[in-house]
Design an enzyme around this catalytic site. Structure first.
Site, PDB file in Angstrom:
ATOM      1  N   LYS A 141       0.840  -1.194   0.000  1.00 50.01           N
ATOM      2  CA  LYS A 141       0.000   0.000   0.000  1.00 50.01           C
ATOM      3  C   LYS A 141       0.878   1.248   0.000  1.00 50.01           C
ATOM      4  CE  LYS A 141      -4.139  -1.845   2.280  1.00 50.01           C
ATOM      5  NZ  LYS A 141      -5.082  -1.648   3.409  1.00 50.01           N
ATOM      6  N   HIS A 144       2.095   6.619   2.932  1.00 48.72           N
ATOM      7  CA  HIS A 144       1.572   7.984   2.923  1.00 48.72           C
ATOM      8  C   HIS A 144       2.291   8.862   3.939  1.00 48.72           C
ATOM      9  CE1 HIS A 144      -0.708   7.221   6.607  1.00 48.72           C
ATOM     10  NE2 HIS A 144      -1.196   6.136   6.052  1.00 48.72           N
ATOM     11  N   HIS A 147       2.785   7.842   7.563  1.00 45.51           N
ATOM     12  CA  HIS A 147       3.892   6.935   7.869  1.00 45.51           C
ATOM     13  C   HIS A 147       5.213   7.707   7.975  1.00 45.51           C
ATOM     14  CE1 HIS A 147       1.168   3.770   5.931  1.00 45.51           C
ATOM     15  NE2 HIS A 147       1.244   3.469   7.203  1.00 45.51           N
TER      16      HIS A 147
END
Length: 613
Positions: A141, A144, A147
Site C-alpha cells: 500500500k 503515505h 507513515h
C-alpha cells in the site's frame, strides 16, 4: 545546565535552603534559567514563588509579589550570586559573570554529547526498558505522509529516550497481514511479473494491488479468489505462505535501504503476520473470561462498556474466524511483554487511531494484564497536500528524491567556480533537515497543509538555517582551532552578545526535560533556532581574525560550545549536522552570505571548501 552550578547554582540553592528551611534538592524544579530577551538584559536564574506555595492557598498576585520581595530581602549575595531582584511572581538571580562564563563553557566542552543530559532534572530517574513502535507502513500500500510523520517522530522519541540512558527497542510493525494479502496473492497470480518484483518490489506490488482492487470491484470471482487466498494463508497453506514470504522479504530489504537514507534504523521488523496464530490464543482467552460475544452476523466482539454502548464495541474476529487488526495488536502487546518485560511501550501513529489504542489498552486491562497502564499512544495530526512533481506520494523514496531534487536546484541557482564532491548527499541531508524542522515546529497533534515552498523558504527559521549555522561554526574551528583551543580568559567574554549565548546555553537541559515529558520536539527546535540567531549576531560583532590571541581564543571557545550544543540537539531530532571545509573562491562573499541568511540558494557558498585566512 542543572548539575550543580551553572544549572541551579549551589550557592544560590544553599542560601534559599537556609532562608526557606527546605532541603536543597526540593528547590531543583523551582529554579530555572531565564529565557533571553532582545529588549533588555535579564537575570540568569529565577525562583518561581508559586511553586513554593501550597496549591490550596489564595494565590492573589499582590500577596505573591509581597512574599517574593520579602524573600529577596532575606537573601544575600555572595561570590556566586552578584545581584538579587524580583520579577513577576519570581525572585531573580544574576551570577558572577566570569564564573558564569568559565563554568558554562567548561561544562559544555567536558560533557560533549552528554551536555544537558547529566542535569539534576534527570537525576534519580530510573533507567527503563522502552519499546517504541513507529513507521509501520503497509506492504503493497502507499507509504503515505502519516507513515513519514510516524517515522521521524518515533525516531526522535527513541533518540531522546536513548540519550537519557534508557534501553530502547525500536520496532517497525509492518502491515504484512490481512485481506490485502488475499488480494495481493490473487493479483500477483493474475498480473505479476517475477522480474519486476525482484527489481522494484514496492513499486510492482503496489501496481498489482491497485490493479486487482479494480478487478475485484467489477468481478466477484476475483474478490472470492482473494478471500480464499487469505483463508489459505490463515490456515498455513505452504504455497500461499511461500509467495507471501517472498513479498515480505523483498519489501523489507527495500525498506531498510530507504530508511538508511533517512538515517533511521530498527532493532526489529515485526508485523501483524507474526501474530496470526497467537491472535487465536487471544480469542480463546477472551472467551474463557466471558468477554467474547457473538453477533448475528457471526462476528465476535468485546463490549468494553458492559452495557451494550455501540461506541464501546470492538470487533475482534470476522465471521469466517479470521483475525482482525485489534486482535493482532493484543497478541503483539502480550508477546512483547513476554519477550522484553518492558517498562513502557509507546505507539506512534496518527490521531485517527486514538480510539483503536484506547480499546486495545482497555481490553488488555480487563483480560487481567495490569501492565496495560505502561502502554502509551503518541498521536499526531494529519498532513494534507504532500505531492511530488510526479503527483501524490506513493513511497518514502518519492519524498527523499523530491527533497534531493529541489535542494539541488536551489544550490545550482548560484554559479560558482568549484563543484561539490558529493552534491546529492549534501542536498539530501540539508533537505531532510528542512523537512524535519518544518514538521517539528508546531504541536504534533495539529493538522497542517504541507507546502514544499514553506519547507524550502528562503527566509526565516528553517532546517537549512540550522545546517549552515553548524557548517559555518565548524569552519571556524577548522580554520583557527589548532592555535586557540587550549585555554581561554573568561574576562574576554563579557560583551552582551557573549552573555546572551551563555544564558541560552544554561537552558538546554530544561528544554530536553520538557521534551522528554511531553514528547514534543518543538521545544528543542525553538531552542536551536534561537541559538543559531544568537550565533549569527555574535559572529558579526565578535571577530576572531585580527583579534588579540587571548580574545580570539575565548571567542573560539564560545563558538565551539554553540556548535557542540547545536549538533547535540540536531542529532536528537534525527538531523545529521553538516561539516564543510577546504577552499572557497570568495571568502568574504561566503561570510556575508552566512551572516545575512537571505536565500537558500546562497547556502552553496557555505558548502564550498575554504582557504585558511
Amino acid at each position: 545546565m542543572h548539575s550543580g552550578f551553572p544549572a541551579r547554582p549551589r550557592g544560590c540553592r544553599a542560601e534559599l535552603s537556609r532562608v526557606l528551611n527546605l532541603p536543597p534538592e526540593n528547590l531543583i524544579t523551582s529554579i530555572s534559567a531565564v529565557p533571553i530577551s532582545q529588549k533588555e538584559e535579564v537575570a540568569d536564574f529565577q525562583l518561581s514563588v508559586d511553586s513554593l506555595l501550597e496549591k490550596d492557598n489564595d494565590h492573589s498576585r499582590p500577596d505573591i509579589q509581597v512574599q517574593a520581595k520579602r524573600l529577596a530581602e532575606k537573601l544575600r549575595c555572595d561570590t556566586v550570586v552578584s545581584e538579587i531582584s524580583t520579577g513577576q511572581r519570581t525572585v531573580n538571580f544574576k551570577i558572577n559573570r566570569e564564573l558564569l562564563t568559565k563554568t558554562v563553557l567548561q561544562q559544555v566542552i567536558e560533557d560533549g554529547s552528554k551536555y544537558g543530559l547529566k542535569s539534576e532534572l534527570f537525576s534519580g530517574l530510573p533507567q527503563k526498558k522502552i519499546v517504541v513502535e513507529f513507521s509501520s507502513p503497509n506492504v503493497a500500500k502507499k507509504f503515505h505522509v502519516g507513515h513519514l510523520r510516524s517515522t521521524i517522530i518515533g525516531n526522535f522519541i527513541a533518540n531522546l529516550k536513548e540519550a537519557l540512558g534508557h534501553q530502547v527497542i525500536r520496532i517497525n510493525y509492518l502491515g504484512d497481514w490481512g485481506m490485502q494479502f488475499g488480494l495481493l496473492g490473487t493479483g500477483f497470480q493474475l498480473f505479476g511479473y517475477e522480474e519486476k518484483l525482484q527489481s522494484n518490489p514496492l513499486q510492482h506490488l503496489f501496481e498489482v494491488y491497485v490493479q486487482v482492487n479494480k478487478e475485484a470491484a467489477d468481478d466477484k470471482s476475483v474478490a472470492k479468489a482473494a478471500q480464499e487466498f487469505f483463508q489459505r494463508l490463515e490456515l498455513g497453506d505452504v504455497q500461499a505462505l511461500s509467495l507471501w514470504q517472498k513479498f515480505r522479504d523483498l519489501s523489507i530489504e527495500e525498506y531498510i535501504r530507504v530508511y538508511k537514507r533517512l538515517g533511521v534504523y530498527f532493532d526489529e521488523y515485526s508485523g501483524e503476520s507474526f501474530y496470526r496464530e497467537k491472535s487465536q490464543e487471544v480469542l480463546k482467552l477472551l472467551e474463557s473470561k466471558g468477554l467474547l460475544l457473538k453477533t448475528i452476523k457471526g462476528t465476535a466482539v468485546v463490549d468494553l462498556s458492559g452495557n451494550g454502548d455501540p461506541s464501546s464495541i470492538c470487533t475482534v474476529m470476522r465471521s469466517d474466524g479470521t483475525s482482525l487488526y485489534a486482535t493482532r495488536d493484543l497478541a503483539a502487546a502480550i508477546d512483547r511483554m513476554d519477550k522484553y518485560n518492558f517498562d513502557t511501550m509507546i505507539y506512534v501513529t496518527d490521531k485517527g487511531q486514538k480510539k483503536h489504542f484506547q480499546q486495545v489498552f482497555q481490553m488488555l486491562k480487563i483480560m487481567g494484564y495490569d501492565w496495560a497502564e505502561r502502554c502509551q499512544h503518541v498521536p499526531f495530526g494529519v498532513v494534507q497536500g504532500m505531492k511530488t512533481r510526479r503527483g501524490d506520494v506513493t513511497f518514502l523514496e518519492d519524498v527523499l528524491n523530491e527533497i534531493q531534487l529541489r535542494m539541488l536546484q536551489n544550490m545550482a541557482s548560484i554559479k560558482t567556480t568549484k563543484e561539490l564532491k558529493n552534491p546529492q548527499e549534501t542536498a539530501e541531508r540539508v533537505g531532510l533537515a528542512a523537512l524535519i524542522i518544518q514538521d517539528f515546529k508546531g504541536l504534533l497533534l495539529t493538522d497542517y497543509k504541507f507546502s514544499w515552498d514553506r519547507v524550502f523558504q528562503s527566509r526565516g527559521d528553517t532546517g537549512v538555517f540550522l545546517q549552515y549555522t553548524h557548517a559555518r561554526l565548524h569552519s571556524l574551528e577548522e580554520t583557527f582551532g589548532c592555535g586557540y583551543l587550549n585555554d581561554f580568559n573568561t574576562a574576554c567574554l563579557q560583551e552582551p552578545q557573549s552573555v546572551s549565548i551563555l544564558q541560552h546555553l544554561l537552558r538546554f537541559d530544561e528544554v530536553l526535560y520538557k521534551s522528554s515529558q511531553d514528547f514534543q520536539p518543538r521545544h528543542i527546535v525553538s531552542y536551536l533556532l534561537t541559538l543559531s540567531h544568537l550565533a549569527a549576531v555574535a559572529h558579526k560583532t565578535l571577530q576572531i581574525k585580527d583579534s588579540p590571541p587571548e580574545v580570539a581564543g575565548a571567542r573560539l571557545h564560545l563558538f565551539k560550545a554553540v556548535r557542540s550544543v547545536l549538533a547535540n540537539g540536531m542529532k536528537l531530532l534525527g538531523i545529521t549536522p553538516m561539516e564543510f571545509r577546504s577552499c572557497c573562491p570568495d571568502w568574504s562573499a561566503m561570510v556575508r552570505c552566512w551572516l545575512t541568511a537571505t536565500s537558500i540558494s546562497q547556502f552553496q557558498a557555505i558548502l564550498l571548501p575554504q582557504p585558511p585566512e
